[in-house]
Design a protein around this motif. Structure first.
Motif, short mmCIF file in Angstrom:
data_model
loop_
_atom_site.label_atom_id
_atom_site.label_comp_id
_atom_site.label_asym_id
_atom_site.label_seq_id
_atom_site.Cartn_x
_atom_site.Cartn_y
_atom_site.Cartn_z
N ILE A 325 43.89 22.88 50.37
CA ILE A 325 43.10 22.29 49.29
C ILE A 325 43.02 23.26 48.11
O ILE A 325 43.26 22.88 46.95
N TYR A 326 42.67 24.50 48.38
CA TYR A 326 42.53 25.49 47.31
C TYR A 326 43.85 25.71 46.58
O TYR A 326 43.89 25.80 45.34
N THR A 327 44.91 25.82 47.33
CA THR A 327 46.22 26.08 46.73
C THR A 327 46.66 24.91 45.86
O THR A 327 47.19 25.11 44.75
N GLU A 328 46.41 23.69 46.31
CA GLU A 328 46.77 22.52 45.51
C GLU A 328 45.96 22.45 44.23
O GLU A 328 46.49 22.12 43.16
N GLN A 329 44.69 22.76 44.31
CA GLN A 329 43.83 22.68 43.13
C GLN A 329 44.14 23.79 42.12
O GLN A 329 44.25 23.53 40.93
N PHE A 330 44.28 25.02 42.60
CA PHE A 330 44.50 26.14 41.70
C PHE A 330 45.96 26.28 41.27
O PHE A 330 46.26 26.92 40.27
N GLY A 331 46.87 25.72 42.04
CA GLY A 331 48.29 25.81 41.69
C GLY A 331 48.94 27.11 42.08
O GLY A 331 50.10 27.35 41.74
N VAL A 332 48.23 27.96 42.81
CA VAL A 332 48.79 29.23 43.30
C VAL A 332 48.26 29.44 44.72
O VAL A 332 47.19 28.92 45.08
N PRO A 333 48.99 30.17 45.58
CA PRO A 333 48.49 30.43 46.93
C PRO A 333 47.11 31.08 46.90
O PRO A 333 46.89 32.06 46.18
N THR A 334 46.18 30.52 47.67
CA THR A 334 44.79 30.96 47.62
C THR A 334 44.21 31.04 49.02
O THR A 334 44.45 30.15 49.85
N ALA A 335 43.46 32.09 49.28
CA ALA A 335 42.83 32.26 50.60
C ALA A 335 41.83 31.14 50.86
O ALA A 335 41.23 30.60 49.93
N PRO A 336 41.64 30.77 52.13
CA PRO A 336 40.72 29.68 52.46
C PRO A 336 39.25 30.05 52.33
O PRO A 336 38.39 29.16 52.37
N MET A 337 38.95 31.33 52.21
CA MET A 337 37.58 31.80 51.99
C MET A 337 37.64 33.04 51.12
O MET A 337 38.62 33.77 51.14
N ILE A 338 36.55 33.29 50.38
CA ILE A 338 36.47 34.57 49.68
C ILE A 338 36.32 35.68 50.71
O ILE A 338 35.93 35.45 51.85
N ASP A 339 36.63 36.91 50.31
CA ASP A 339 36.67 38.03 51.24
C ASP A 339 35.32 38.26 51.92
O ASP A 339 35.27 38.60 53.10
N GLU A 340 34.22 38.09 51.18
CA GLU A 340 32.91 38.30 51.79
C GLU A 340 32.67 37.35 52.96
O GLU A 340 32.06 37.71 53.96
N MET A 341 33.14 36.11 52.82
CA MET A 341 32.93 35.13 53.88
C MET A 341 33.83 35.40 55.08
O MET A 341 33.39 35.29 56.23
N LEU A 342 35.09 35.76 54.84
CA LEU A 342 35.98 36.11 55.95
C LEU A 342 35.40 37.28 56.74
O LEU A 342 35.37 37.27 57.97
N ASN A 343 34.93 38.27 56.01
CA ASN A 343 34.35 39.44 56.65
C ASN A 343 33.07 39.07 57.42
O ASN A 343 32.85 39.50 58.56
N GLY A 344 32.23 38.26 56.78
CA GLY A 344 30.97 37.88 57.40
C GLY A 344 31.17 37.10 58.68
O GLY A 344 30.49 37.35 59.69
N TYR A 345 32.12 36.16 58.68
CA TYR A 345 32.37 35.40 59.90
C TYR A 345 32.98 36.26 60.99
O TYR A 345 32.77 36.02 62.18
N GLY A 346 33.73 37.29 60.58
CA GLY A 346 34.25 38.22 61.58
C GLY A 346 33.12 38.93 62.31
O GLY A 346 33.09 38.99 63.55
N TYR A 347 32.15 39.45 61.56
CA TYR A 347 31.02 40.15 62.18
C TYR A 347 30.14 39.19 62.98
O TYR A 347 29.63 39.54 64.04
N MET A 348 29.96 37.99 62.47
CA MET A 348 29.16 37.02 63.19
C MET A 348 29.74 36.76 64.58
O MET A 348 29.02 36.74 65.58
N ASN A 349 31.06 36.59 64.64
CA ASN A 349 31.69 36.32 65.94
C ASN A 349 31.69 37.53 66.85
O ASN A 349 31.62 37.39 68.07
N MET A 350 31.73 38.73 66.27
CA MET A 350 31.57 39.93 67.09
C MET A 350 30.20 39.91 67.76
O MET A 350 30.07 40.19 68.96
#
Length: 418
Positions: A325-350
């Motif tokens: 969805i993000y890549t289609e909207q922005f027209g460039v390859p885009t991560a599925p979450m901002i870095d803070e969220m990827l990091n936060g979910y990593g710690y949450m699952n730990m």
């Protein structure tokens, strides 16, 4: 770096507290945007200098490959704190990291933002130049936007916000220069200008042209629909033909017409703010407008990410869909979450005892943010939790190599002593 995660299942948001950067966090609370630049360029088109400010995202790092969507705010120095208040509260789950640009319209405002020349307005002679919107558009297209794009890591995904005369200018930009922006917020726009000249032109074009891929949000402040007649309401205003209601009637007429033209592909919404005046309506309009324009950005099924019962494979599938969805909207390859969220979910699952999920989020954060020392440090903490000293040191050394921060050096030394 150690994070403590608190989840709200209703919105899927994550509050992250980083003990190493607690002093920096305190600073950012008093000044939400650390990367603010005030600049100016001399315009050959306007034959004058034009001031503007640029606010770079909190995660901006020189030399990083990440590109950002851009918001251009007319009357930028007057509405700066308004946009800042909205953006600083809604980035993450509702809005992506973006570059904000505020354009000064403190001088020659009426000249630059009105769409045609008039000598009289509301029974009085105009005391300033008028009708320079096309010239100011040329300045933006040929000078300001290329300057911003050459100096900052932008992507060609732009949003334009304007209030009052600048709202008129914003709708003119959509109607006559739609190639420049994807998104538009027109706040209490002066569509009564010059006997509704732009309104009539807009209705003609909206009925015939394609606006696929474009989004417009329009607002109307309705606390005072008539200058002195309290009996005028939203229910009967269109029956009034006086000059006193032409401003509001023009916005209503435009909005109802735009809503009816489904065939042109325009993603359109508008809202009446019954408790707001012309001067107070920018704040709620920018909030609601940005949430509408970026509705596609908001996480799909946020509860799935928070639920420890969600299988790893389903999380991976959800992230792939979000990335698409993000890549289609922005027209460039885009991560599925901002870095803070990827990091936060990593710690949450730990913390929830789900190491495979934690590893997946940390690994994805490194993939999309390969120059982030914090991403490598988080992976090091993951390996520490798994009693894998060798890999923990490997990622800590990478974090130190990237940043040169003594914090990582101290972490390496402490881990070596264990």
């Amino acid at each position: 770096m150690k994070y403590y995660i608190y989840l709200s299942l209703l919105v899927g948001s994550i509050l992250v507290v980083n003990q190493h950067t607690i002093a920096q966090a305190s600073d950012s609370q008093t000044e939400q945007f650390q990367n603010r630049i005030v600049d100016s360029i001399f315009s050959e088109t306007l034959n004058e200098s034009r001031d503007f400010w640029v606010r770079l995202p909190d995660n901006y790092k020189p030399g990083n490959d990440e590109k950002y969507a851009v918001i251009y705010l007319m009357d930028g120095f007057s509405l700066e704190s308004t946009l800042e208040a909205v953006y600083s509260n809604y980035w993450g789950h509702y809005l992506p990291h973006m570059i904000l640009v505020g354009i000064s319209n403190r001088s020659n405002r009426t000249r630059d933002l009105t769409t045609s020349q008039v000598k009289m307005r509301r029974g009085s002679a105009m005391d300033s130049e008028t009708g320079g919107a096309e010239t100011f558009t040329k300045f933006m297209e040929e000078e300001l936007i290329p300057y911003i794009d050459s100096k900052y890591p932008t992507m060609a995904y732009r949003t334009l916000i304007g209030h009052s005369y600048a709202g008129l200018f914003t709708i003119n930009m959509l109607v006559n220069h739609k190639h420049l922006f994807q998104n538009y917020i027109a706040i209490d726009p002066s569509l009564d200008w010059d006997d509704q000249k732009l309104l009539k032109e807009a209705k003609e074009k909206l009925s015939k042209e394609s606006y696929e891929g474009k989004s417009l949000y329009v607002s109307l402040a309705a606390e005072q629909l008539h200058m002195w007649n309290e009996e005028i309401t939203m229910e009967n205003i269109m029956d009034d033909s006086s000059e006193f209601t032409l401003f509001a009637r023009s916005i209503i007429e435009f909005s109802n017409y735009a809503k009816s033209q489904k065939q042109n592909g325009l993603n359109f919404s508008w809202k009446v703010y019954h408790e707001d005046l012309h001067g107070t309506v920018p704040l709620p309009s920018i909030r609601d407008g940005l949430i509408f324009l970026f509705e596609w950005y908001q996480f799909k099924s946020p509860q799935k990410y928070n639920n420890p019962e969600t299988p790893l494979e389903e999380l991976v599938s959800l992230l792939k869909k979000q990335e698409q969805i993000y890549t289609e909207q922005f027209g460039v390859p885009t991560a599925p979450m901002i870095d803070e969220m990827l990091n936060g979910y990593g710690y949450m699952n730990m913390q929830m005892g789900q190491p495979e999920k934690a590893f997946m989020f940390f690994e994805m954060n490194i993939k999309y943010n390969p120059t982030s020392a914090n991403a490598y440090d988080s992976m090091a903490e993951y390996y520490e939790s798994q009693n894998d000293k060798e890999n923990a040191l490997k990622y800590l050394n990478k974090a130190y190599e990237i940043s040169g921060d003594d914090y990582y050096k101290e972490r390496i030394e402490a881990l070596n002593k264990k």
